[in-house]
Scaffold this motif. Structure first.
Motif, short mmCIF file in Angstrom:
data_model
loop_
_atom_site.label_atom_id
_atom_site.label_comp_id
_atom_site.label_asym_id
_atom_site.label_seq_id
_atom_site.Cartn_x
_atom_site.Cartn_y
_atom_site.Cartn_z
N LEU A 36 0.86 -1.19 0.00
CA LEU A 36 0.00 0.00 0.00
C LEU A 36 0.89 1.24 0.00
N GLN A 37 0.32 2.38 -0.32
CA GLN A 37 1.05 3.64 -0.28
C GLN A 37 1.40 3.98 1.16
N GLY A 38 2.69 4.23 1.44
CA GLY A 38 3.14 4.58 2.77
C GLY A 38 3.36 6.08 2.89
N GLN A 39 3.71 6.51 4.08
CA GLN A 39 4.01 7.92 4.33
C GLN A 39 5.35 8.01 5.03
N GLY A 40 6.23 8.88 4.53
CA GLY A 40 7.53 9.07 5.15
C GLY A 40 8.31 7.77 5.13
N MET A 41 8.83 7.37 6.29
CA MET A 41 9.63 6.15 6.39
C MET A 41 8.77 4.93 6.74
N GLU A 42 7.48 5.11 6.79
CA GLU A 42 6.58 4.03 7.15
C GLU A 42 6.24 3.19 5.92
N LEU A 43 6.25 1.88 6.10
CA LEU A 43 5.79 0.96 5.07
C LEU A 43 4.37 0.55 5.41
N ARG A 44 3.53 0.40 4.39
CA ARG A 44 2.15 -0.04 4.60
C ARG A 44 1.88 -1.23 3.69
N MET A 45 1.11 -2.19 4.20
CA MET A 45 0.73 -3.37 3.43
C MET A 45 -0.70 -3.74 3.78
N LEU A 46 -1.34 -4.44 2.86
CA LEU A 46 -2.67 -4.98 3.10
C LEU A 46 -2.51 -6.48 3.29
N VAL A 47 -2.79 -6.94 4.51
CA VAL A 47 -2.74 -8.38 4.80
C VAL A 47 -4.14 -8.93 4.60
N LYS A 48 -4.24 -9.91 3.71
CA LYS A 48 -5.53 -10.56 3.46
C LYS A 48 -5.60 -11.83 4.28
N SER A 99 0.89 -1.40 9.37
CA SER A 99 2.02 -0.48 9.30
C SER A 99 3.27 -1.20 9.77
N VAL A 100 4.37 -0.93 9.08
CA VAL A 100 5.66 -1.47 9.45
C VAL A 100 6.52 -0.30 9.88
N SER A 101 6.99 -0.33 11.11
CA SER A 101 7.83 0.76 11.59
C SER A 101 9.18 0.72 10.87
N ALA A 102 9.85 1.86 10.84
CA ALA A 102 11.18 1.92 10.24
C ALA A 102 12.13 0.96 10.96
N LEU A 103 12.00 0.85 12.29
CA LEU A 103 12.85 -0.06 13.06
C LEU A 103 12.58 -1.51 12.68
N GLY A 104 11.31 -1.86 12.52
CA GLY A 104 10.96 -3.23 12.13
C GLY A 104 11.48 -3.57 10.75
N ALA A 105 11.38 -2.63 9.81
CA ALA A 105 11.88 -2.86 8.46
C ALA A 105 13.40 -2.99 8.48
N LEU A 106 14.08 -2.14 9.26
CA LEU A 106 15.54 -2.20 9.35
C LEU A 106 15.99 -3.52 9.96
N ARG A 107 15.31 -3.96 11.01
CA ARG A 107 15.65 -5.22 11.66
C ARG A 107 15.53 -6.39 10.68
N GLN A 108 14.46 -6.40 9.89
CA GLN A 108 14.28 -7.47 8.91
C GLN A 108 15.32 -7.39 7.81
N ALA A 109 15.65 -6.17 7.34
CA ALA A 109 16.65 -6.00 6.29
C ALA A 109 18.01 -6.50 6.77
N LEU A 110 18.37 -6.18 8.02
CA LEU A 110 19.64 -6.66 8.56
C LEU A 110 19.65 -8.18 8.68
#
Length: 151
Positions: A36-48, A99-110
């Motif tokens: 989904l469209q996010g805002q700033g550093m936030e990631l957004r997804m639609l979980v079905k 919503s995926v926090s920037a910290l959560g996304a960074l943790r997963q990327a690492l």
């Protein structure tokens, strides 16, 4: 007279709760995830979510909340004010924006950069369907996700 009325109300309430005890739990599985469209550093997804009702009575809901963990770490949370009914011996698909926090996304990327594979990423999903006669229905699901296009 008041004691008799109170005793009758209590007896009816207890018999109603006893009738709910024989219900089988709802089956809830991740049916898909879309960006989904996010805002700033936030990631957004639609979980079905595919919700299956193995009972002979429909389940009404008025609101959904969920938490999604990847690789054992909190990844995303979301809520929806969706309202509807899961039919008796039936199923429905619900979409919940998360919503995926920037910290959560960074943790997963690492974690992925440290050699984790991009297929069969373990996930845990926890949540609840709110409302209806039976009140809140909690659910959980575990499995593995693969990123689209990964061989």
């Amino acid at each position: 007279m008041h004691r008799l009325a109170l005793a009758c109300v209590c007896a009816l309430a207890l018999s109603g709760c006893a009738g709910l005890a024989g219900r089988d739990p709802l089956g809830v599985q991740v049916a898909g995830i879309e960006p989904l469209q996010g805002q700033g550093m936030e990631l957004r997804m639609l979980v079905k979510l595919r919700v299956q009702n193995p009972n002979d009575t429909p389940v009404d809901y008025d609101g959904v909340a969920l938490e999604l963990d990847l690789n054992g770490n909190r990844f995303a949370t979301g809520v929806s004010d969706a309202r509807g009914t899961v039919p008796r011996f039936g199923e429905t698909v619900l979409g919940v924006p998360v919503s995926v926090s920037a910290l959560g996304a960074l943790r997963q990327a690492l974690g992925l950069a440290s050699g984790s594979r991009l297929d069969n990423i373990p996930y845990t999903l926890r949540g609840k369907l709110s409302g209806g006669v039976a009140g809140t229905t909690r659910f959980s699901d575990k499995g593995a996700l693969s990123l689209p296009g990964y061989p």
